[in-house]
Design a protein around this motif. Sequence first.
Motif, PDB file in Angstrom:
ATOM      1  N   GLN A   1     -21.073  -9.623  23.396  1.00  0.00           N
ATOM      2  CA  GLN A   1     -22.179  -9.543  22.444  1.00  0.00           C
ATOM      3  C   GLN A   1     -22.026 -10.710  21.457  1.00  0.00           C
ATOM      4  O   GLN A   1     -20.955 -11.330  21.366  1.00  0.00           O
ATOM      5  N   TYR A   2     -23.078 -10.988  20.736  1.00  0.00           N
ATOM      6  CA  TYR A   2     -23.010 -12.097  19.787  1.00  0.00           C
ATOM      7  C   TYR A   2     -23.604 -11.679  18.444  1.00  0.00           C
ATOM      8  O   TYR A   2     -24.398 -10.749  18.346  1.00  0.00           O
ATOM      9  N   ALA A   3     -23.186 -12.379  17.413  1.00  0.00           N
ATOM     10  CA  ALA A   3     -23.714 -12.162  16.061  1.00  0.00           C
ATOM     11  C   ALA A   3     -23.903 -13.529  15.412  1.00  0.00           C
ATOM     12  O   ALA A   3     -23.229 -14.498  15.765  1.00  0.00           O
TER      13      ALA A   3
ATOM     14  N   LYS B   1     -22.844 -18.958  16.580  1.00  0.00           N
ATOM     15  CA  LYS B   1     -22.703 -17.562  16.990  1.00  0.00           C
ATOM     16  C   LYS B   1     -21.224 -17.194  17.079  1.00  0.00           C
ATOM     17  O   LYS B   1     -20.363 -18.039  17.351  1.00  0.00           O
TER      18      LYS B   1
ATOM     19  N   GLU C   1     -18.195  -6.248  22.409  1.00  0.00           N
ATOM     20  CA  GLU C   1     -18.686  -5.086  21.668  1.00  0.00           C
ATOM     21  C   GLU C   1     -18.407  -3.782  22.409  1.00  0.00           C
ATOM     22  O   GLU C   1     -18.067  -2.760  21.796  1.00  0.00           O
TER      23      GLU C   1
ATOM     24  N   GLU D   1     -16.839  -0.311  20.854  1.00  0.00           N
ATOM     25  CA  GLU D   1     -17.685   0.876  20.789  1.00  0.00           C
ATOM     26  C   GLU D   1     -17.050   2.075  21.479  1.00  0.00           C
ATOM     27  O   GLU D   1     -17.165   3.206  21.025  1.00  0.00           O
TER      28      GLU D   1
ATOM     29  N   LYS E   1     -13.655   0.506  14.477  1.00  0.00           N
ATOM     30  CA  LYS E   1     -14.912   0.698  13.757  1.00  0.00           C
ATOM     31  C   LYS E   1     -15.046  -0.321  12.635  1.00  0.00           C
ATOM     32  O   LYS E   1     -16.132  -0.882  12.407  1.00  0.00           O
TER      33      LYS E   1
ATOM     34  N   LEU F   1     -16.050  -3.660  14.165  1.00  0.00           N
ATOM     35  CA  LEU F   1     -17.460  -3.665  14.556  1.00  0.00           C
ATOM     36  C   LEU F   1     -18.372  -3.849  13.349  1.00  0.00           C
ATOM     37  O   LEU F   1     -19.327  -4.633  13.393  1.00  0.00           O
ATOM     38  N   GLU F   2     -18.076  -3.131  12.274  1.00  0.00           N
ATOM     39  CA  GLU F   2     -18.909  -3.229  11.084  1.00  0.00           C
ATOM     40  C   GLU F   2     -18.870  -4.650  10.503  1.00  0.00           C
ATOM     41  O   GLU F   2     -19.883  -5.179  10.041  1.00  0.00           O
TER      42      GLU F   2
ATOM     43  N   LEU G   1     -18.298  -7.420  12.201  1.00  0.00           N
ATOM     44  CA  LEU G   1     -18.975  -8.343  13.113  1.00  0.00           C
ATOM     45  C   LEU G   1     -20.483  -8.219  12.998  1.00  0.00           C
ATOM     46  O   LEU G   1     -21.207  -9.198  13.191  1.00  0.00           O
ATOM     47  N   ARG G   2     -20.962  -7.031  12.696  1.00  0.00           N
ATOM     48  CA  ARG G   2     -22.407  -6.790  12.671  1.00  0.00           C
ATOM     49  C   ARG G   2     -23.048  -7.090  11.328  1.00  0.00           C
ATOM     50  O   ARG G   2     -24.265  -6.995  11.183  1.00  0.00           O
ATOM     51  N   LYS G   3     -22.242  -7.432  10.336  1.00  0.00           N
ATOM     52  CA  LYS G   3     -22.811  -7.726   9.008  1.00  0.00           C
ATOM     53  C   LYS G   3     -23.724  -8.944   9.060  1.00  0.00           C
ATOM     54  O   LYS G   3     -23.385  -9.943   9.690  1.00  0.00           O
TER      55      LYS G   3
END
Length: 432
Positions: free
Chosen positions: A319-321, A405, A410, A414, A424, A427-428, A430-432
Amino acid sequence: MDYKNEKLAEEKVFKDPVHRYIHVRDKVIWDVIGTREFQRLRRIKQLGTTYLVFHGAEHTRFQHSLGVYEIVRRIIDDGFSGRAEWNDEERLVTLCAALLHDLGHGPFSHAFEKVFTLDHEYFTQAILTGDTEVNAVLRNVSPDFPQKVADVIGKIYPDKLVVSLISSQIDADRMDYLQRDAYYTGVSYGHFDMERILRVMRPDEEQVVIKSSGMHAVEDYIMSRYQMYWQVYFHPVSRSAEVILMKILHRAKHLHAAGYSFKYDPVPFQSFFDRSIELEDYIALDEHVLMTYFQWWRKEDDAILSDLCNRFLDRKLFQYAEFDPATEYRKIGELEQLFKEAGIEPEYYLVTDSSSDLPYDFYRPGEENERVPIYLQLPSGELRELSRSSEIVDAISGKRRTDHKIYFPEDLFEAKQEEQPLYKQILEMLRK
């Protein structure tokens, strides 16, 4: 008749979805196409990992090379031949350079080059001038002919007009790959009026120029190229696949250096790992070889190599952010530490990637290392740089767009975030 001017008894044609037909009448061209080194291009995809995003993008460097040859043949035979500015003695060297310009591409092209610090243009010239079937064919024209073709591809050939047909801001290479890539990916961005551009191309002393009445067709071509890069070539999912591909090769290289005992010994890669590459090693390697080893390496005891191969082959991509290195430079260091605490190797599973680091040539006339800009030929005969006449081109000239990126697994986080709070937290972040 001497070999240079020898024609086939009957014209050969290749049916082509982009150009309808590709015509071959010169025996030299036909013989070059039949060589081992040129046939190898059937086993090198034009768009690398892009087929994992656009499922039709399975076309090859072989198809593209034929397409570039056909465009150049049309420019010379239908447009330039007989004009005072064009020397017909340069016809064959130009056609051969067009056909062979991508001869040295390795499997998955640019990703492979990055891992092993290679240059496909160097290998193209090495194949042309080395002990190869292609070299043997070209030497039949004259002893120095292989070097002449290599010099065109290396952009040091004395006739700069010849070089500009193969490599410039508006060359046959780009005109083919934009249309071909658009066709096979199914997008509409890469289409432009090539027929119009070919009609308004004119030979000049040092480069191809465009009759001023064709300016709008060139604008369309430039915008098509701009859109193809951002919608296709730099697609974030394709980049994810390329990241994993590169990490597979990095891991195999690392394991080899560490003395790891492979179940399936990577013999074809040995000289690449050891930096002792012979020309024959390079020619023997293609994407079929890589994919075979990826299948075998699924079963390796090394968990990282096995996992990365599974991800690539089964399309279980990272996945990418979004990532802004100017404001989030500390974030990577913090994430690397958290990855290590979670028992996940950040070198292989936390990757930053920037599209600006990929081969990309905006229209920036006058900047250092920039190719010669496109010139319009006015009715008076005067040449004017394109952006001085076109507001559209002026608006994008000199403006480099960058895209950064972060890529990460991910799915791995997950699956375990409920039982492992650290997962967790990662993940939080990375998703900010």
